[in-house]
Design a protein around this motif. Sequence first.
Motif, PDB file in Angstrom:
ATOM      1  N   ILE A  60      21.614  -5.616 -52.861  1.00 34.70           N
ATOM      2  CA  ILE A  60      22.355  -4.803 -53.830  1.00 34.70           C
ATOM      3  C   ILE A  60      23.536  -4.129 -53.138  1.00 34.70           C
ATOM      4  O   ILE A  60      23.394  -3.639 -52.010  1.00 34.70           O
ATOM      5  CB  ILE A  60      21.427  -3.752 -54.476  1.00 34.70           C
ATOM      6  CG1 ILE A  60      20.497  -4.444 -55.463  1.00 34.70           C
ATOM      7  CG2 ILE A  60      22.227  -2.655 -55.180  1.00 34.70           C
ATOM      8  CD1 ILE A  60      19.694  -3.543 -56.344  1.00 34.70           C
ATOM      9  N   ASN A 127      15.806 -16.809 -69.776  1.00 34.44           N
ATOM     10  CA  ASN A 127      16.966 -16.637 -68.898  1.00 34.44           C
ATOM     11  C   ASN A 127      17.495 -18.038 -68.581  1.00 34.44           C
ATOM     12  O   ASN A 127      16.875 -18.777 -67.822  1.00 34.44           O
ATOM     13  CB  ASN A 127      16.536 -15.906 -67.621  1.00 34.44           C
ATOM     14  CG  ASN A 127      17.703 -15.696 -66.678  1.00 34.44           C
ATOM     15  OD1 ASN A 127      18.865 -15.940 -67.048  1.00 34.44           O
ATOM     16  ND2 ASN A 127      17.418 -15.248 -65.478  1.00 34.44           N
ATOM     17  N   LYS A 165      18.856 -15.419 -73.489  1.00 38.80           N
ATOM     18  CA  LYS A 165      19.811 -14.551 -72.787  1.00 38.80           C
ATOM     19  C   LYS A 165      20.975 -15.394 -72.289  1.00 38.80           C
ATOM     20  O   LYS A 165      20.817 -16.252 -71.420  1.00 38.80           O
ATOM     21  CB  LYS A 165      19.072 -13.902 -71.611  1.00 38.80           C
ATOM     22  CG  LYS A 165      19.908 -13.048 -70.697  1.00 38.80           C
ATOM     23  CD  LYS A 165      19.743 -11.591 -71.040  1.00 38.80           C
ATOM     24  CE  LYS A 165      20.346 -10.671 -70.021  1.00 38.80           C
ATOM     25  NZ  LYS A 165      19.323 -10.115 -69.109  1.00 38.80           N
ATOM     26  N   GLY A 217      26.960  -3.142 -64.902  1.00 36.72           N
ATOM     27  CA  GLY A 217      27.463  -1.768 -64.988  1.00 36.72           C
ATOM     28  C   GLY A 217      28.744  -1.681 -65.802  1.00 36.72           C
ATOM     29  O   GLY A 217      29.224  -2.683 -66.343  1.00 36.72           O
ATOM     30  N   ILE A 220      31.771  -4.203 -66.390  1.00 32.65           N
ATOM     31  CA  ILE A 220      31.751  -5.427 -67.216  1.00 32.65           C
ATOM     32  C   ILE A 220      31.764  -5.127 -68.723  1.00 32.65           C
ATOM     33  O   ILE A 220      31.809  -6.051 -69.531  1.00 32.65           O
ATOM     34  CB  ILE A 220      30.530  -6.335 -66.899  1.00 32.65           C
ATOM     35  CG1 ILE A 220      29.200  -5.686 -67.364  1.00 32.65           C
ATOM     36  CG2 ILE A 220      30.492  -6.684 -65.416  1.00 32.65           C
ATOM     37  CD1 ILE A 220      27.998  -6.656 -67.323  1.00 32.65           C
ATOM     38  N   VAL A 242      24.330  -6.490 -74.381  1.00 34.01           N
ATOM     39  CA  VAL A 242      23.955  -6.023 -73.037  1.00 34.01           C
ATOM     40  C   VAL A 242      25.178  -6.057 -72.142  1.00 34.01           C
ATOM     41  O   VAL A 242      25.893  -7.056 -72.127  1.00 34.01           O
ATOM     42  CB  VAL A 242      22.919  -6.950 -72.345  1.00 34.01           C
ATOM     43  CG1 VAL A 242      22.149  -6.205 -71.263  1.00 34.01           C
ATOM     44  CG2 VAL A 242      22.027  -7.675 -73.302  1.00 34.01           C
ATOM     45  N   VAL A 264      19.728  -1.834 -72.134  1.00 36.10           N
ATOM     46  CA  VAL A 264      20.345  -0.987 -71.109  1.00 36.10           C
ATOM     47  C   VAL A 264      19.727  -1.323 -69.758  1.00 36.10           C
ATOM     48  O   VAL A 264      18.501  -1.325 -69.621  1.00 36.10           O
ATOM     49  CB  VAL A 264      20.114   0.496 -71.463  1.00 36.10           C
ATOM     50  CG1 VAL A 264      20.535   1.408 -70.321  1.00 36.10           C
ATOM     51  CG2 VAL A 264      20.860   0.852 -72.744  1.00 36.10           C
TER      52      VAL A 264
HETATM   53  C1  LIG Z   1      18.814  -5.541 -60.238  1.00 37.86           C
HETATM   54  C2  LIG Z   1      18.995  -6.399 -61.462  1.00 37.86           C
HETATM   55  C3  LIG Z   1      18.066  -7.421 -61.722  1.00 37.86           C
HETATM   56  C4  LIG Z   1      18.221  -8.235 -62.866  1.00 37.86           C
HETATM   57  N1  LIG Z   1      17.289  -9.211 -63.109  1.00 37.86           N
HETATM   58  C5  LIG Z   1      17.400  -9.979 -64.227  1.00 37.86           C
HETATM   59  C6  LIG Z   1      16.407 -10.970 -64.527  1.00 37.86           C
HETATM   60  O1  LIG Z   1      15.406 -11.123 -63.817  1.00 37.86           O
HETATM   61  N2  LIG Z   1      16.597 -11.748 -65.640  1.00 37.86           N
HETATM   62  C7  LIG Z   1      17.688 -11.571 -66.473  1.00 37.86           C
HETATM   63  O2  LIG Z   1      17.805 -12.303 -67.470  1.00 37.86           O
HETATM   64  N3  LIG Z   1      18.615 -10.622 -66.231  1.00 37.86           N
HETATM   65  C8  LIG Z   1      18.502  -9.824 -65.129  1.00 37.86           C
HETATM   66  N4  LIG Z   1      19.446  -8.857 -64.885  1.00 37.86           N
HETATM   67  C9  LIG Z   1      20.582  -8.675 -65.802  1.00 37.86           C
HETATM   68  C10 LIG Z   1      20.394  -7.472 -66.737  1.00 37.86           C
HETATM   69  O3  LIG Z   1      19.251  -7.632 -67.564  1.00 37.86           O
HETATM   70  C11 LIG Z   1      21.659  -7.257 -67.627  1.00 37.86           C
HETATM   71  O4  LIG Z   1      21.889  -8.414 -68.410  1.00 37.86           O
HETATM   72  C12 LIG Z   1      22.890  -6.971 -66.800  1.00 37.86           C
HETATM   73  O5  LIG Z   1      22.590  -6.153 -65.692  1.00 37.86           O
HETATM   74  C13 LIG Z   1      24.010  -6.314 -67.620  1.00 37.86           C
HETATM   75  O6  LIG Z   1      23.585  -5.096 -68.182  1.00 37.86           O
HETATM   76  P1  LIG Z   1      23.834  -3.647 -67.474  1.00 37.86           P
HETATM   77  O7  LIG Z   1      25.298  -3.578 -67.145  1.00 37.86           O
HETATM   78  O8  LIG Z   1      23.393  -2.646 -68.498  1.00 37.86           O
HETATM   79  O9  LIG Z   1      22.987  -3.620 -66.240  1.00 37.86           O
HETATM   80  C14 LIG Z   1      19.318  -8.016 -63.748  1.00 37.86           C
HETATM   81  C15 LIG Z   1      20.222  -6.986 -63.479  1.00 37.86           C
HETATM   82  C16 LIG Z   1      20.078  -6.169 -62.371  1.00 37.86           C
HETATM   83  C17 LIG Z   1      21.083  -5.059 -62.132  1.00 37.86           C
END
Ligand SMILES: Cc1cc2nc3c(=O)[nH]c(=O)nc-3n(C[C@H](O)[C@H](O)[C@H](O)COP(=O)(O)O)c2cc1C
Length: 304
Positions: A60, A127, A165, A217, A220, A242, A264
């Motif tokens: 990260i 996914n 997704k 975050g 995007i 999302v 979220v």
């Molecule tokens: C640490 C992390 C792990 C994630 N793991 C997955 C995952 O396993 N499967 C998935 O479809 N999306 C995963 N995502 C994507 C999030 O579900 C989301 O689509 C993306 O972060 C955008 O939303 P946000 O800006 O609110 O975080 C992950 C995101 C983060 C930050």
Amino acid sequence: MTVDMSVSVGGLRLRGPVLAASGTFGYGTEVPLLERRALGGMVSKGIFLRPRAGTPPPRIVETPSGMLNAIGLQGPGADALIREYAPLWASWDFPVLVNINGESVGEYGELTSRLDGVPGVAGFEINISCPNVEQGGMYFGNDPHAAAAVTEAVRKRTRLPVWVKLTPMVSDIGVIARAVEAAGADALCAVNTFVGMSIDLNAHQPRLSFRTGGLSGPAIRPLAVHLAHQAARSVRIPVLGVGGIMRAEDALEFLVAGCTAVQVGTATFVNPRAIADIHDGIKAHLETHGFSSVADLPRYLPRD
Ligand SMILES: Cc1cc2nc3c(=O)[nH]c(=O)nc-3n(C[C@H](O)[C@H](O)[C@H](O)COP(=O)(O)O)c2cc1C
């Protein structure tokens, strides 16, 4: 005035329009510590049929108004999920969908068969941002035929809600949205992370050991609002928005842009109360404007 915050989305009736996004709530073991009255639902961290180690650290990196992650879909596999997590989910008053992953169409199908009917599993979020190992590593989500094949394989094996997704890394999200709708999806989630890269100028190499990662975050958000809107215009099934939602206003943008509910993710890393704050802010906005339910909020959704 009381506002009805419940929504019907993709085969589920949720008590609120805000869900926890996949990968940002783990498998929910910390949920009992949180305020959860506002949680409409939760999507689990992505799971494969078998356990996976994921990528080595660093995984990260913080970036301007966002973060890059390259977890590599680490997970304990289906058996551990059924044994350790699903019984916990079965005791909760909101639904948990499992984010399912595979390296082949067959693997997605097999995973669905394993999880279908397990108490605590309320539905599936596919996914499609996974490489298709049988097709030279091309991502399922980039190809309407592969995306439809995965959706069909899952759809055939369950009567539970199936959400797909979508990846933002495509030239026309409407093409993929229509393909998975035709293959039997009940709802779409738009969008997953964008591929990005960050360089360490002391080490003269990428900050993430995997080189690239998924950008999430607020950075995007306008991109995600546009893609969710494009997806919503392309299909009849509901879309969950999302990407970069930090506050109620951000969630409302997705809803007005044509989404039925929102997820979220990254916001929770900054503020563990984010989902409750966003839920309450949406309610206050609806009250102020005299709307009696989330469904009453005007949607900007021209079909031309
Ligand atoms: C640490 C992390 C792990 C994630 N793991 C997955 C995952 O396993 N499967 C998935 O479809 N999306 C995963 N995502 C994507 C999030 O579900 C989301 O689509 C993306 O972060 C955008 O939303 P946000 O800006 O609110 O975080 C992950 C995101 C983060 C930050």
